[in-house]
Design a protein around this motif. Structure first.
Motif, short mmCIF file in Angstrom:
data_model
loop_
_atom_site.label_atom_id
_atom_site.label_comp_id
_atom_site.label_asym_id
_atom_site.label_seq_id
_atom_site.Cartn_x
_atom_site.Cartn_y
_atom_site.Cartn_z
N LYS A 23 41.41 -8.30 7.75
CA LYS A 23 42.15 -8.39 6.47
C LYS A 23 41.41 -7.57 5.41
O LYS A 23 42.04 -6.87 4.62
CB LYS A 23 42.34 -9.83 6.03
CG LYS A 23 41.05 -10.49 5.59
CD LYS A 23 41.30 -11.59 4.61
CE LYS A 23 40.07 -12.40 4.34
NZ LYS A 23 39.03 -11.75 3.56
N ASP A 24 40.07 -7.63 5.42
CA ASP A 24 39.29 -6.85 4.47
C ASP A 24 39.38 -5.35 4.76
O ASP A 24 39.42 -4.53 3.85
CB ASP A 24 37.82 -7.29 4.48
CG ASP A 24 37.66 -8.71 3.96
OD1 ASP A 24 38.52 -9.18 3.17
OD2 ASP A 24 36.67 -9.37 4.34
N ALA A 27 42.62 -4.27 3.33
CA ALA A 27 42.52 -4.32 1.86
C ALA A 27 41.86 -3.05 1.35
O ALA A 27 42.32 -2.45 0.36
CB ALA A 27 41.74 -5.56 1.42
N GLU A 28 40.81 -2.62 2.02
CA GLU A 28 40.08 -1.41 1.60
C GLU A 28 40.83 -0.13 1.96
O GLU A 28 40.88 0.81 1.17
CB GLU A 28 38.69 -1.39 2.23
CG GLU A 28 37.77 -2.48 1.72
CD GLU A 28 37.36 -2.27 0.27
OE1 GLU A 28 37.17 -1.12 -0.15
OE2 GLU A 28 37.25 -3.29 -0.44
N GLY A 31 44.90 -0.79 0.49
CA GLY A 31 45.04 -1.40 -0.82
C GLY A 31 45.81 -2.71 -0.86
O GLY A 31 46.17 -3.19 -1.94
N TRP A 32 46.08 -3.30 0.31
CA TRP A 32 46.74 -4.60 0.32
C TRP A 32 45.81 -5.67 -0.23
O TRP A 32 44.60 -5.62 -0.04
CB TRP A 32 47.13 -5.00 1.73
CG TRP A 32 48.34 -4.30 2.29
CD1 TRP A 32 49.35 -3.69 1.59
CD2 TRP A 32 48.68 -4.16 3.66
NE1 TRP A 32 50.28 -3.19 2.44
CE2 TRP A 32 49.89 -3.46 3.74
CE3 TRP A 32 48.07 -4.57 4.85
CZ2 TRP A 32 50.52 -3.16 4.94
CZ3 TRP A 32 48.70 -4.26 6.04
CH2 TRP A 32 49.90 -3.57 6.08
N LYS A 33 46.38 -6.67 -0.90
CA LYS A 33 45.61 -7.80 -1.42
C LYS A 33 45.85 -8.99 -0.49
O LYS A 33 46.98 -9.46 -0.37
CB LYS A 33 46.06 -8.14 -2.83
CG LYS A 33 45.29 -9.31 -3.43
CD LYS A 33 45.80 -9.62 -4.83
CE LYS A 33 45.03 -10.73 -5.45
NZ LYS A 33 45.41 -12.05 -5.01
N GLU A 35 46.21 -12.67 0.67
CA GLU A 35 46.50 -13.97 0.08
C GLU A 35 46.43 -15.02 1.20
O GLU A 35 47.18 -14.93 2.18
CB GLU A 35 47.88 -13.98 -0.56
CG GLU A 35 48.25 -15.30 -1.18
CD GLU A 35 49.58 -15.23 -1.90
OE1 GLU A 35 50.62 -15.52 -1.28
OE2 GLU A 35 49.57 -14.85 -3.08
N TYR A 45 46.59 -14.72 6.65
CA TYR A 45 46.72 -13.99 5.39
C TYR A 45 48.05 -13.24 5.30
O TYR A 45 48.45 -12.56 6.24
CB TYR A 45 45.57 -12.98 5.24
CG TYR A 45 44.26 -13.70 5.17
CD1 TYR A 45 43.78 -14.18 3.95
CD2 TYR A 45 43.53 -13.95 6.32
CE1 TYR A 45 42.60 -14.90 3.90
CE2 TYR A 45 42.34 -14.67 6.27
CZ TYR A 45 41.89 -15.14 5.05
OH TYR A 45 40.72 -15.86 5.00
N MET A 47 49.54 -10.16 3.36
CA MET A 47 48.97 -8.97 2.74
C MET A 47 49.97 -8.45 1.72
O MET A 47 51.10 -8.10 2.06
CB MET A 47 48.66 -7.92 3.81
CG MET A 47 47.76 -8.44 4.94
SD MET A 47 46.17 -9.09 4.41
CE MET A 47 45.30 -7.56 4.04
#
Length: 125
Positions: A23-24, A27-28, A31-33, A35, A45, A47
């Motif tokens: 997930k990280d 994210a990197e 650019g997904w956050k 949740e 999660y 995304m």
């Protein structure tokens, strides 16, 4: 719940042993956050992009333990049993039993005759 059109891709997700790390990664990279979505003893999660869920990153455990570890598309179908009978009749394979997704609906993971996998999803009415 948003209305689902049959024959469309309703969702994508990834079920893997290392969801926390991956997930990280997304994210990197994109650019997904992430949740958190509580699964009781752990979180999967959603995304998000622009505040809207675009995909899921899930732990390959419990109900997800038999799902192939790859990005999975969920194709909406009107009648899951009928679609699964057609999968078998046309040379495909059922990879899992039908899974109850509660208020969302039901799903089953399949493999087509070419070897590609996806999930068929019958939204709850």
């Amino acid at each position: 719940m948003k209305e689902q059109k049959f024959g469309t891709i309703g969702w994508i997700d990834l079920s893997i042993p290392n969801a926390e790390e991956v997930k990280d990664f997304y994210a990197e990279v994109v650019g997904w956050k992430p949740e958190p979505v509580s699964m009781g003893d752990y979180n999967d999660y959603s995304m998000l992009a622009d505040g809207e869920a675009k995909a899921g990153v899930c732990h390959k455990t419990g109900i997800n333990s038999d799902i192939p570890s790859q990005w999975m598309i969920y194709i909406n179908v009107e009648d899951l049993e009928k679609s699964l009978e057609t999968v078998k009749a046309k040379g495909g394979k059922l990879l899992t039993e039908i899974k109850d997704m509660g208020a969302y609906g039901r799903t089953c993971y399949i493999q087509d005759p070419g070897g590609a996998t996806c999930a068929l999803f019958e939204p709850a009415s």
